[in-house]
Design a protein around this motif. Structure first.
Motif, short mmCIF file in Angstrom:
data_model
loop_
_atom_site.label_atom_id
_atom_site.label_comp_id
_atom_site.label_asym_id
_atom_site.label_seq_id
_atom_site.Cartn_x
_atom_site.Cartn_y
_atom_site.Cartn_z
N TYR A 1 0.86 -1.18 0.00
CA TYR A 1 0.00 0.00 0.00
C TYR A 1 0.89 1.22 0.00
O TYR A 1 1.87 1.29 0.74
CB TYR A 1 -0.89 0.02 1.24
CG TYR A 1 -1.63 1.32 1.42
CD1 TYR A 1 -2.72 1.63 0.61
CD2 TYR A 1 -1.24 2.25 2.37
CE1 TYR A 1 -3.40 2.83 0.75
CE2 TYR A 1 -1.91 3.45 2.52
CZ TYR A 1 -2.99 3.74 1.71
OH TYR A 1 -3.65 4.93 1.85
N LYS A 2 0.58 2.17 -0.87
CA LYS A 2 1.38 3.39 -0.95
C LYS A 2 0.45 4.60 -0.82
O LYS A 2 -0.31 4.90 -1.73
CB LYS A 2 2.13 3.44 -2.28
CG LYS A 2 3.01 4.66 -2.42
CD LYS A 2 3.73 4.63 -3.75
CE LYS A 2 4.60 5.84 -3.92
NZ LYS A 2 5.20 5.88 -5.25
N PRO A 3 0.52 5.28 0.31
CA PRO A 3 -0.31 6.47 0.45
C PRO A 3 0.26 7.62 -0.38
O PRO A 3 1.41 7.57 -0.80
CB PRO A 3 -0.21 6.79 1.95
CG PRO A 3 1.12 6.25 2.35
CD PRO A 3 1.34 5.03 1.48
N PRO A 24 1.15 2.99 -6.62
CA PRO A 24 2.31 2.14 -6.34
C PRO A 24 2.76 1.40 -7.60
O PRO A 24 1.98 1.17 -8.52
CB PRO A 24 1.77 1.16 -5.29
CG PRO A 24 0.30 1.14 -5.51
CD PRO A 24 -0.08 2.49 -6.02
N THR A 25 4.04 1.04 -7.62
CA THR A 25 4.62 0.31 -8.74
C THR A 25 5.26 -0.98 -8.22
O THR A 25 5.37 -1.18 -7.01
CB THR A 25 5.70 1.15 -9.44
OG1 THR A 25 6.78 1.35 -8.52
CG2 THR A 25 5.15 2.49 -9.92
N ARG A 41 -4.84 2.32 -4.03
CA ARG A 41 -3.41 2.52 -3.74
C ARG A 41 -2.69 1.25 -3.29
O ARG A 41 -1.69 1.31 -2.59
CB ARG A 41 -3.19 3.61 -2.70
CG ARG A 41 -3.77 4.94 -3.05
CD ARG A 41 -2.72 5.76 -3.77
NE ARG A 41 -3.23 7.08 -4.04
CZ ARG A 41 -3.37 7.55 -5.27
NH1 ARG A 41 -3.02 6.84 -6.28
NH2 ARG A 41 -3.84 8.75 -5.46
N HIS A 42 -3.19 0.09 -3.67
CA HIS A 42 -2.53 -1.19 -3.39
C HIS A 42 -1.98 -1.78 -4.69
O HIS A 42 -2.57 -1.62 -5.74
CB HIS A 42 -3.51 -2.20 -2.80
CG HIS A 42 -3.79 -2.01 -1.36
ND1 HIS A 42 -4.74 -1.15 -0.90
CD2 HIS A 42 -3.22 -2.56 -0.26
CE1 HIS A 42 -4.77 -1.19 0.41
NE2 HIS A 42 -3.86 -2.04 0.83
N ILE A 43 -0.86 -2.47 -4.55
CA ILE A 43 -0.36 -3.27 -5.67
C ILE A 43 -0.03 -4.65 -5.11
O ILE A 43 0.48 -4.77 -3.99
CB ILE A 43 0.87 -2.64 -6.35
CG1 ILE A 43 1.24 -3.43 -7.61
CG2 ILE A 43 2.06 -2.52 -5.41
CD1 ILE A 43 2.21 -2.72 -8.53
N VAL A 44 -0.36 -5.67 -5.87
CA VAL A 44 -0.02 -7.05 -5.52
C VAL A 44 0.91 -7.56 -6.61
O VAL A 44 0.57 -7.49 -7.79
CB VAL A 44 -1.27 -7.94 -5.41
CG1 VAL A 44 -0.88 -9.38 -5.11
CG2 VAL A 44 -2.23 -7.39 -4.35
#
Length: 116
Positions: A59-61, A66-67, A98-101
């Protein structure tokens, strides 16, 4: 109460992340140093054995999405947990929240030489 609010704020600003590692071996390898786990975007040119599947949820606030690069430390930690020398990134998906998996294949090099 102020301490709890401060802790929550620090966690929110720092971002949250998790990772998972699943080995497909009956006898797993010893853990490796996460800082030495290579992140690859294609299979390497040298011989290797697949030892498991790893995933990172990051998670990137803030104002940018996010990358994969944001999830690299979690991929390295997950790979290291099962003894990987490298992780080949196989898939990634991001959500509007704002999540990346990022999912990858944890590998162990068959030879002992290091590739630079």
């Amino acid at each position: 109460m102020k301490v709890l609010v401060s802790i929550a704020l620090v966690c929110a600003l720092a971002g949250c992340s998790t990772y998972q590692a699943h080995s497909n071996l009956a006898t797993p390898y010893a853990p490796t140093d996460p800082s030495k786990v290579q992140i690859l975007y294609a299979p390497p040119q040298r011989a290797y054995t697949s030892i498991g599947i790893v995933s990172a949820n990051r998670y990137k606030p803030g104002w940018t999405d996010p990358t994969i690069s944001d999830a690299v430390p979690q991929l390295q930690a997950a790979g290291a947990q099962i003894g990987a020398d490298a992780v080949i990134v196989r898939a990634d998906r991001s959500n509007d929240d704002r999540h990346i998996v990022v999912e990858g294949e944890a590998i162990k090099f068959s030879d002992t030489k290091s590739q630079h």
